[in-house]
Design an enzyme around this catalytic site. Structure first.
Site, PDB file in Angstrom:
ATOM      1  N   HIS A 184      -2.998   1.653  -4.782  1.00 34.02           N
ATOM      2  CA  HIS A 184      -3.646   2.962  -4.668  1.00 34.02           C
ATOM      3  C   HIS A 184      -2.775   4.080  -5.258  1.00 34.02           C
ATOM      4  O   HIS A 184      -3.155   4.687  -6.248  1.00 34.02           O
ATOM      5  CB  HIS A 184      -4.053   3.305  -3.230  1.00 34.02           C
ATOM      6  CG  HIS A 184      -4.901   2.281  -2.579  1.00 34.02           C
ATOM      7  ND1 HIS A 184      -6.097   1.855  -3.116  1.00 34.02           N
ATOM      8  CD2 HIS A 184      -4.736   1.565  -1.428  1.00 34.02           C
ATOM      9  CE1 HIS A 184      -6.629   0.931  -2.339  1.00 34.02           C
ATOM     10  NE2 HIS A 184      -5.823   0.730  -1.310  1.00 34.02           N
TER      11      HIS A 184
ATOM     12  N   HIS B 140       0.857  -1.184   0.000  1.00 30.81           N
ATOM     13  CA  HIS B 140       0.000   0.000   0.000  1.00 30.81           C
ATOM     14  C   HIS B 140       0.899   1.241   0.000  1.00 30.81           C
ATOM     15  O   HIS B 140       1.847   1.322   0.792  1.00 30.81           O
ATOM     16  CB  HIS B 140      -0.863   0.047   1.267  1.00 30.81           C
ATOM     17  CG  HIS B 140      -1.913  -1.006   1.341  1.00 30.81           C
ATOM     18  ND1 HIS B 140      -2.011  -1.888   2.400  1.00 30.81           N
ATOM     19  CD2 HIS B 140      -2.929  -1.330   0.514  1.00 30.81           C
ATOM     20  CE1 HIS B 140      -3.048  -2.692   2.221  1.00 30.81           C
ATOM     21  NE2 HIS B 140      -3.617  -2.386   1.077  1.00 30.81           N
TER      22      HIS B 140
ATOM     23  N   ASP C  99     -10.149  -4.813  -3.539  1.00 32.59           N
ATOM     24  CA  ASP C  99      -9.726  -4.315  -2.234  1.00 32.59           C
ATOM     25  C   ASP C  99     -10.669  -4.735  -1.102  1.00 32.59           C
ATOM     26  O   ASP C  99     -10.667  -5.876  -0.674  1.00 32.59           O
ATOM     27  CB  ASP C  99      -9.562  -2.806  -2.316  1.00 32.59           C
ATOM     28  CG  ASP C  99      -8.784  -2.234  -1.123  1.00 32.59           C
ATOM     29  OD1 ASP C  99      -8.442  -3.004  -0.207  1.00 32.59           O
ATOM     30  OD2 ASP C  99      -8.514  -1.026  -1.107  1.00 32.59           O
TER      31      ASP C  99
END
Length: 448
Positions: free
Chosen positions: A267, A230, A318
């Site tokens: 992301h 992430h 996700d």
């Protein structure tokens, strides 16, 4: 059984009247401009299966249960607190039941491989199970039962924030040190070794949860294969990173971790233009989860800038609040339309928007998961047939545009490694798996 389709999207473009022969889970031959033979299974349209590069299976159980505003500013961090509490409702059999139903939904929507970013490892008290990969084995079992291909990404999670701060109590089911993670990684490799086409990568959760030295140690444990992390999802994460190291997360990962083409930044929402371009040039795949990013209020990824710099992206589900290939790709394009107040923002190379983003997501997602998805001789027989909801004579790229934006097409059948797992839009084992999911959900909700 050979398959005959009127239209097939291949790496070379659309081909008509195609006959496909399959052997050993792979495409043996692909012959266009031919005629069907007796006994061939016939379909109108075939497209490649979509890789789902980022999933937290257990969070499927939370879908619809986090939409009540909390006191004060409701945001990603308040959602995370709810998620932490929810993790304590799970027994191992619940993980398997929820993951299996989730994978049924993924297959029914056109995903044929899942990258499971798996960080729920231990018992409620934080102690490891006798089998340190007990919960990972439940993910593998769900993959086996449903037939979805698996890239397992066991997550390293050791800290609560930058600087190696001690983990919070709510994170105790996630936490490993380097020694226990090495055992977890070895056990994960063993448990998926018998699954067709399986891949194991590594996943330092984030720069909040893993220090620089720990990330370097993880890379030595896995010198090849996928690396997922992430990165830059929230503004607070950027601020904390700068306060600790003087650098932004993506900047640090590119400069200090040597992130390259085997990495996937999940992301990567809040980047400067310089970071966006550098990430693209380095070959790092952007792991975009547009539905979850919208649900959590993350922000907008600079997709146009990234693509124009040569960047590759894939899509993931996700938090699994909604499962759909078309939903993720539509949300990606629509987010860019809202951001730029324009239309067809991500169309490139003269292709329609649907064709452009679909093919990029298939290619980028496959790279990120250590696999390839394409309808071509020698490739795994992972593909999807579409049925015409309205027979308007659509051909070529208009088929994908209708599938993603017009609801004129729907998933009919899905094959993984040559085995049909979805038939007539429904998974072949849905009934039993759904019943078990409902029972697990009732048990978990009683514990919360």
């Amino acid at each position: 059984m050979p398959i005959f389709a009127k239209q097939v999207l291949t790496p070379e473009g659309w081909r008509n009247d195609v006959r496909i022969e399959i052997a050993g889970g792979r495409i043996l031959s692909l012959t266009p401009d031919t005629q069907p033979e007796p006994g061939d299974e016939r379909h109108a349209i075939l497209i490649a299966g979509m890789p789902n590069l980022h999933s937290h299976a257990f969070q499927r159980a939370m879908a619809g249960l986090t939409e009540r505003p909390s006191a004060g500013n409701d945001n990603f961090w308040s959602w995370r607190d709810v998620m932490y509490r929810f993790t304590f409702a799970f027994e191992p059999e619940d993980i398997e039941a929820v993951a299996a139903f989730l994978y049924v939904e993924m297959l029914e929507s056109g995903f044929t491989r899942v990258g499971e970013f798996h960080y729920l490892h231990h018992d409620r008290d934080g102690r490891a199970y006798a089998n340190i990969a007990e919960l990972g084995s439940r993910i593998a079992s769900a993959s086996t039962e449903t037939g979805i291909a698996l890239t397992l990404l066991p997550v390293f999670y050791a800290h609560s924030n930058f600087g190696g701060l001690p983990p919070a109590d709510g994170q105790r089911r996630f936490v490993n040190d380097l020694d226990s993670y090495a055992r977890l990684l070895d056990a994960s490799r063993t448990l998926v070794s018998a699954l067709p086409g399986s891949v194991v990568g590594i996943a330092p959760h984030s720069l909040r949860a893993a220090t620089g030295d720990e990330i370097r140690a993880l890379l030595s444990m896995s010198p090849e294969g996928p690396v997922h992390i992430h990165a830059a999802e929230q503004v607070k994460e950027i601020e904390d990173s700068i306060a600790y190291s003087g650098r932004r997360p993506v900047e640090w990962l590119l400069d200090e971790a040597g992130a390259d083409g085997r990495w996937c930044f999940i992301h990567a929402t809040h980047m400067t233009d310089a970071e966006t371009i550098a990430m693209a040039k380095r070959g790092v795949v952007a792991g975009l989860c547009p539905v979850t990013e919208a649900n959590l209020g993350d922000g907008f990824f600079a997709a146009g800038t990234f693509i124009d710099a040569g960047g590759a992206f894939g899509i993931g589900t996700d938090s699994n609040v909604l499962i759909g290939v078309a939903d993720e790709l539509r949300q990606l394009e629509y987010s860019q339309r809202l951001l730029h107040r324009a239309r067809n923002v991500l169309s490139r190379d003269g292709r329609t928007t649907g064709r452009s983003i679909f093919e990029r997501a298939v290619a980028g997602g496959g790279r990120a998961l250590g696999s390839t998805s394409a309808i071509a001789a020698g490739m795994p027989a992972d593909f999807v047939s579409l049925r015409l909801v309205f027979d308007l004579g659509f051909e070529g790229d208009t088929v994908l545009d209708s599938f993603l934006f017009g609801r004129g097409m729907a998933v009919d059948c899905v094959w993984v490694h040559g085995l049909k797992q979805v038939d007539g839009g429904r998974h072949v084992r849905r009934e039993a798996i759904e019943t078990r999911y409902q029972q697990a959900m009732q048990a978990m909700l009683s514990r919360i």
